[in-house]
Design a protein around this motif. Structure first.
Motif, PDB file in Angstrom:
ATOM      1  N   TYR A  33       0.775  -1.101   0.135  1.00 52.86           N
ATOM      2  CA  TYR A  33      -0.198  -0.110  -0.140  1.00 52.86           C
ATOM      3  C   TYR A  33       0.871   1.257   0.022  1.00 52.86           C
ATOM      4  O   TYR A  33       0.441   2.184  -0.749  1.00 52.86           O
ATOM      5  N   ILE A  34       1.963   1.140   0.669  1.00 57.00           N
ATOM      6  CA  ILE A  34       2.695   2.463   0.849  1.00 57.00           C
ATOM      7  C   ILE A  34       3.587   2.635  -0.369  1.00 57.00           C
ATOM      8  O   ILE A  34       3.774   3.777  -0.931  1.00 57.00           O
ATOM      9  N   ARG A  35       4.022   1.430  -1.058  1.00 55.78           N
ATOM     10  CA  ARG A  35       4.627   1.452  -2.379  1.00 55.78           C
ATOM     11  C   ARG A  35       3.450   2.214  -3.335  1.00 55.78           C
ATOM     12  O   ARG A  35       4.291   2.864  -4.407  1.00 55.78           O
ATOM     13  N   LEU A  36       2.599   1.845  -3.403  1.00 57.45           N
ATOM     14  CA  LEU A  36       1.664   2.359  -4.487  1.00 57.45           C
ATOM     15  C   LEU A  36       1.155   4.025  -3.991  1.00 57.45           C
ATOM     16  O   LEU A  36       0.514   4.710  -4.807  1.00 57.45           O
ATOM     17  N   GLY A  37       1.786   4.534  -2.935  1.00 60.25           N
ATOM     18  CA  GLY A  37       1.616   5.725  -2.764  1.00 60.25           C
ATOM     19  C   GLY A  37       0.627   5.797  -1.448  1.00 60.25           C
ATOM     20  O   GLY A  37       0.303   7.027  -0.957  1.00 60.25           O
ATOM     21  N   GLY A  38       0.273   4.790  -0.931  1.00 63.29           N
ATOM     22  CA  GLY A  38      -0.474   4.915   0.227  1.00 63.29           C
ATOM     23  C   GLY A  38      -0.117   5.589   1.645  1.00 63.29           C
ATOM     24  O   GLY A  38       1.252   5.833   1.738  1.00 63.29           O
ATOM     25  N   TYR A  39      -1.131   6.364   2.226  1.00 62.29           N
ATOM     26  CA  TYR A  39      -0.431   7.125   3.343  1.00 62.29           C
ATOM     27  C   TYR A  39      -0.095   8.632   3.141  1.00 62.29           C
ATOM     28  O   TYR A  39       0.409   9.336   3.908  1.00 62.29           O
ATOM     29  N   SER A  40       0.115   8.773   1.647  1.00 57.22           N
ATOM     30  CA  SER A  40       0.809  10.239   1.351  1.00 57.22           C
ATOM     31  C   SER A  40      -0.375  11.375   1.392  1.00 57.22           C
ATOM     32  O   SER A  40       0.011  12.259   1.777  1.00 57.22           O
ATOM     33  N   ALA A  41      -1.494  10.800   1.297  1.00 54.58           N
ATOM     34  CA  ALA A  41      -2.620  11.793   1.548  1.00 54.58           C
ATOM     35  C   ALA A  41      -2.803  12.145   2.767  1.00 54.58           C
ATOM     36  O   ALA A  41      -2.855  13.555   3.068  1.00 54.58           O
ATOM     37  N   LEU A  42      -2.497  11.176   3.718  1.00 62.27           N
ATOM     38  CA  LEU A  42      -2.575  11.710   5.254  1.00 62.27           C
ATOM     39  C   LEU A  42      -1.429  12.512   5.669  1.00 62.27           C
ATOM     40  O   LEU A  42      -1.500  13.569   6.426  1.00 62.27           O
ATOM     41  N   ALA A  43      -0.404  12.225   4.918  1.00 63.95           N
ATOM     42  CA  ALA A  43       0.893  12.855   5.265  1.00 63.95           C
ATOM     43  C   ALA A  43       0.799  14.379   4.735  1.00 63.95           C
ATOM     44  O   ALA A  43       1.077  15.341   5.545  1.00 63.95           O
ATOM     45  N   LYS A  44       0.278  14.495   3.482  1.00 60.26           N
ATOM     46  CA  LYS A  44      -0.029  15.891   2.980  1.00 60.26           C
ATOM     47  C   LYS A  44      -0.899  16.977   4.034  1.00 60.26           C
ATOM     48  O   LYS A  44      -0.718  17.998   4.319  1.00 60.26           O
ATOM     49  N   VAL A  45      -1.960  15.935   4.439  1.00 60.39           N
ATOM     50  CA  VAL A  45      -2.969  16.669   5.431  1.00 60.39           C
ATOM     51  C   VAL A  45      -2.236  17.068   6.797  1.00 60.39           C
ATOM     52  O   VAL A  45      -2.555  18.075   7.206  1.00 60.39           O
ATOM     53  N   LEU A  46      -1.411  16.069   7.083  1.00 58.81           N
ATOM     54  CA  LEU A  46      -0.798  16.355   8.390  1.00 58.81           C
ATOM     55  C   LEU A  46       0.221  17.734   8.334  1.00 58.81           C
ATOM     56  O   LEU A  46       0.321  18.238   9.289  1.00 58.81           O
ATOM     57  N   LYS A  47       0.861  17.790   7.016  1.00 55.75           N
ATOM     58  CA  LYS A  47       1.805  18.718   6.989  1.00 55.75           C
ATOM     59  C   LYS A  47       1.085  19.986   6.993  1.00 55.75           C
ATOM     60  O   LYS A  47       1.618  20.944   7.249  1.00 55.75           O
ATOM     61  N   ASP A  48      -0.055  19.986   5.881  1.00 58.81           N
ATOM     62  CA  ASP A  48      -0.013  21.387   5.218  1.00 58.81           C
ATOM     63  C   ASP A  48      -1.541  21.760   5.473  1.00 58.81           C
ATOM     64  O   ASP A  48      -2.157  22.921   4.912  1.00 58.81           O
ATOM     65  N   MET A  49      -2.503  20.823   5.949  1.00 55.71           N
ATOM     66  CA  MET A  49      -3.987  21.137   5.905  1.00 55.71           C
ATOM     67  C   MET A  49      -4.529  21.086   7.149  1.00 55.71           C
ATOM     68  O   MET A  49      -4.550  19.936   7.766  1.00 55.71           O
ATOM     69  N   GLY A  50      -5.298  21.883   7.755  1.00 59.41           N
ATOM     70  CA  GLY A  50      -6.276  22.138   8.862  1.00 59.41           C
ATOM     71  C   GLY A  50      -7.413  21.521   8.424  1.00 59.41           C
ATOM     72  O   GLY A  50      -7.938  21.354   7.223  1.00 59.41           O
ATOM     73  N   PRO A  51      -8.437  21.553   9.489  1.00 60.90           N
ATOM     74  CA  PRO A  51      -9.715  20.868   9.313  1.00 60.90           C
ATOM     75  C   PRO A  51     -10.609  21.659   8.309  1.00 60.90           C
ATOM     76  O   PRO A  51     -11.225  21.092   7.272  1.00 60.90           O
ATOM     77  N   ALA A  52     -10.475  23.070   8.228  1.00 61.72           N
ATOM     78  CA  ALA A  52     -11.113  23.853   7.209  1.00 61.72           C
ATOM     79  C   ALA A  52     -10.620  23.604   5.869  1.00 61.72           C
ATOM     80  O   ALA A  52     -11.669  23.513   4.879  1.00 61.72           O
ATOM     81  N   LYS A  53      -9.506  23.551   5.462  1.00 57.43           N
ATOM     82  CA  LYS A  53      -9.011  23.149   4.299  1.00 57.43           C
ATOM     83  C   LYS A  53      -9.339  21.876   3.773  1.00 57.43           C
ATOM     84  O   LYS A  53      -9.898  21.716   2.630  1.00 57.43           O
TER      85      LYS A  53
END
Lengths: 617, 162
Positions: free
Chosen positions: A154-174
């Motif tokens: 799953y990680i090799r396929l790009g898994g959890y990169s969306a979560l990583a992006k959210v944790l780094k750059d995006m708050g709830p409103a975004k």
């Protein structure tokens, strides 16, 4: 495995895994989903494993056991990457030849190829098979790339990169803004815009909130929730984590029916793996976000599409819906704000965040964006799991992908939205897969089950069957549903048993309309849909049962008989041997007649006859 | 509580009413059904009134309140299997076994239950024999399956007696 301490560490691991996979020459993917397992794919998996071990080939050739590949009718399915060579109806006996010829000598085994019935041509690869080419498998194609028991895949396929992006750059409103812009509709029930629930839960007061995934199908004849969950559990986990981040939840539950064994097993394994990798727990990937998940095993009842009933079940109680005044988003599990969605809805979330809402909204039309997974079942040639762009005409699903009814029979109707949906007649198959257009026409999309009925299906019997199951599933709390379903069922049963009266039709209409206006929850309100649709589009069948005492489909036993078609009979004698009641008269070279007094209409002669020589009269 | 199996199930779940369905799932799996003595023990340990335990056990399809047969035959009558004539399978099973759905044969060999979708719709109609799924069933195949199981079980009994 040390826990991931940052988002950049996730990226490094992914790069490493991608590099590693380049050493493989070929990958054999065998479907281990529940459908193919039922067709005994485990024997194929074991046989392939044995052959690879025997010749010490595991270094160069990888066996990946995957989740559902969609073309369930053709299982067990085996696909060989990188060319995506597609073998179907594979057995354990084929394993040595697959290894020695296809894997080691690049030879194609013709007899294992899929034959397109429309053209008569053999299809070598997945990309040549019409069943697949008409689809857009944004979610389901991932099932080919991941072993559901492997977080590394799953990680090799790009898994959890969306979560990583959210944790780094995006708050709830975004996050919520992205979900809103994508136009994502909840993939169950009425298809409400997903963002509404997210925003309401985020705004709800309280520092203890829950996110819930209900993996029960909701609709008999649909099996897509389980296939996504058992085939790609981390996708669902990641979606829930993003949702939790958006609304401020710290705990979540996945509610899985007890009979979905693979879903239970793979979900529990995925949760354990995510905890080991630090993707669940405290301070995920070094951020301030803490979240954990548990699995709750279901008792197997239908009403869980209703959020307050689901909450009751999660609290260990009888699954009755609460009063309409209780909104689970504000007052849900243990009286805390709770956001519940089904598997398919959660599965759509990660890509919206990683690839953007604009990308998501490229598919679909009007108010229904993205893709929809449908379980194409019943009397259809190519039965399986399909994923199409929103806006695709149902006729494409039934004929181009599904291949129509077996034996060239006419499709009569399709049941969408489960027992609460309607029966959409064949003349309306030009309608698109679209929440609003279908709802306006009177058919809720529901979770995505499409059960096909052909000329050998009886619409009156179908209504009886659905009312019977709704009678069992009704919680019994309100009178219109509890008594109303009983009365409708009584009347429809009378009609199927030859005691129908002309006045029954108006009575059914009146009952149905009253129940739909006065029942407490959606199960009750939509319970009359099948009968009302039947009276509108198939009134002729109801009248034929009542006035002519005839069931032309050959289903209602009191209203038809079996007879031998002498033109088709070859005299093989199979029917004579099969009949337990000695009801078939015949001699050498042909069956003559069926004695109606002895015939119990068990259907065995018809199912045993290879020539279609037992017909309905 | 003298039953070690039940003690293990209830371990670490004292006074946790929300665990009721999970506990009953474990009891069902271990004993094949939820008996009244077990319901009483669960009620005491979890702190849930007995009537509520009974309510949950009788409400959900997952739980049997009586022991099943040695061979639990489960027929799927969900919409997709129904469209593929699963009613003929039910008729065949009832006729051949001499029992109705929800009952056990007098020799304790077979129990017959119905379920409203096993989630294996594309290869239906499905008959489940304990934990084994049989795809694409027809009344003829079901008749042969029941005969085969019966012959196998009779042979086992005879072998055990000699």
């Amino acid at each position: 495995m040390p826990k991931l301490s940052s988002c950049s560490e996730l990226k490094s691991v992914r790069d490493y895994l991608c590099e590693q996979s380049k050493n493989l020459h070929k990958t054999l993917m065998v479907c281990g989903g529940t459908g193919c397992q039922t067709s005994r794919s485990q024997t194929v998996i074991d046989a392939i494993q044995r052959e690879l071990s025997r010749y010490k080939l595991e270094e160069r050739f990888h066996l990946r056991v995957t989740g559902c590949q969609g073309f369930c009718e053709q299982g067990p399915i085996l696909i060989v990457a990188p060319d995506n060579l597609f073998y179907c109806h594979v057995t354990a006996r084929d394993a040595p030849e697959i290894i020695s010829r296809t894997i080691l000598r690049d030879e194609v085994i013709e007899r294992l190829l899929y034959v397109d019935q429309a053209s008569g041509l053999k299809c070598r690869t997945v990309e040549e098979i019409p069943f697949y080419t008409w689809q857009d498998r944004r979610i389901l194609s991932q099932n080919l790339m991941v072993d559901p028991t492997s977080i590394e895949d799953y990680i090799r396929l790009g898994g959890y990169s969306a979560l990583a992006k959210v944790l780094k750059d995006m708050g709830p409103a975004k996050i919520i803004k992205e979900i809103k812009s994508s136009g994502l509709r909840e993939r169950g029930g009425g298809g409400a815009p997903a963002w509404g629930k997210w925003a309401a839960c985020e705004a709800a007061a309280g520092d203890e909130k829950y996110v819930v995934c209900y993996a029960d199908e909701g609709d008999p004849g649909a099996y897509l929730q389980r296939c996504v969950l058992e085939g790609n559990p981390h996708l669902v986990l990641e979606g829930m984590m993003i949702g939790a981040r958006a609304v401020g939840a710290t705990r979540g539950y996945i509610y899985i029916p007890n009979e979905f064994e693979l879903s239970l097993e793979h979900s529990l394994m995925a949760i354990r793996q995510a905890r080991d990798w630090g993707l669940l727990g405290e301070r995920i990937m070094g951020s301030s976000f803490s979240f954990d998940l548990d699995v709750s095993r279901g008792g197997g009842v239908f009403v869980y599409g209703e959020a307050s009933a689901l909450v009751s079940a999660l609290e260990g109680k009888v699954g009755e819906p609460k009063s309409r005044n209780v909104n689970a988003v504000i007052d849900g599990l243990f009286h805390k704000p709770t956001m519940a969605n089904n598997v398919e809805t959660w599965a759509n979330v990660p890509a919206i965040l990683s690839r953007g809402s604009a990308w998501f909204a490229l598919k679909g039309d009007r108010g229904s964006k993205g893709t929809k997974i449908l379980a194409l079942t019943g009397r259809i040639k190519n039965s399986g799991l399909v994923e199409v762009d929103m806006g695709t005409p149902l006729s494409t699903v039934i004929y181009d992908i599904g291949g129509g009814a077996p034996g060239g029979k006419l499709v009569k109707a399709i049941q969408v939205g489960g027992p609460s949906g309607g029966c959409l007649p064949a003349q309306q198959l030009s309608l698109p897969v679209d929440y609003d257009i279908l709802a306006q026409a009177g058919y809720p999309v529901g979770s995505g089950g499409v059960v096909v009925m052909d000329e050998e299906s009886c619409m009156v019997d179908n209504a009886k069957h659905l009312l019977t199951s709704l009678q069992g599933e009704s919680c019994g709390k309100c009178l219109p549903c509890r008594l109303g379903i009983d009365r409708m069922l009584e009347i429809v049963t009378e009609i199927t048993e030859g005691r129908g009266k002309p006045e029954h039709l108006d009575l059914l209409q009146e009952l149905g309309e009253t129940i739909s206006q006065t029942a407490l929850c959606d199960l009750g309100k939509t319970a009359p849909n099948q009968v009302l649709a039947g009276l509108r589009y198939f009134r002729g069948e109801y009248e034929s049962h009542i006035l002519n005492h005839q069931c032309r489909a050959g289903v209602c036993k009191a209203l038809f008989s079996y007879a031998i078609d002498w033109d088709k009979c070859t005299g093989c004698g199979d029917c004579l041997d099969a009949c337990a009641n000695k009801a078939i008269r015949g001699g050498r070279n042909r069956a003559d007649s069926i004695d109606a007094a002895l015939c119990q209409k068990c259907g065995i002669c018809r199912s045993e006859c290879r020539f279609g020589a037992v017909r309905v009269v | 509580m003298s039953d070690r199996g039940l003690r293990t199930i209830l371990q670490n779940r004292r006074s946790q009413p929300a665990q009721l369905i999970e506990v009953l799932q474990d009891v069902q799996k271990k004993y094949g059904y939820v008996s009244e003595p077990n319901m009483r023990a669960v009620s005491r340990e979890l702190g849930v009134p007995l009537i509520e335990v009974f309510g949950v056990a009788s409400y959900y399809n997952a739980f049997r309140l009586q022991p099943g047969g040695k061979i639990a035959l489960t027929l799927c009558i969900g919409a997709a299997c129904h469209a593929r004539s699963s009613r003929l399978l039910l008729d065949q099973a009832m006729r051949q076994l001499g029992i109705a759905a929800g009952e056990v044969t007098s020799d304790g060999l077979f129990s017959l239950d119905l379920v409203n979708c096993l989630g294996v719709c594309a290869v239906g109609p499905i008959v489940k024999e304990n934990e084994i799924y049989h795809p694409h069933m027809t009344p003829g195949k079901l008749r042969r399956l029941i005969e085969t199981i019966r012959n196998r079980e009779m042979k086992e009994i005879r072998d055990a007696q000699t």
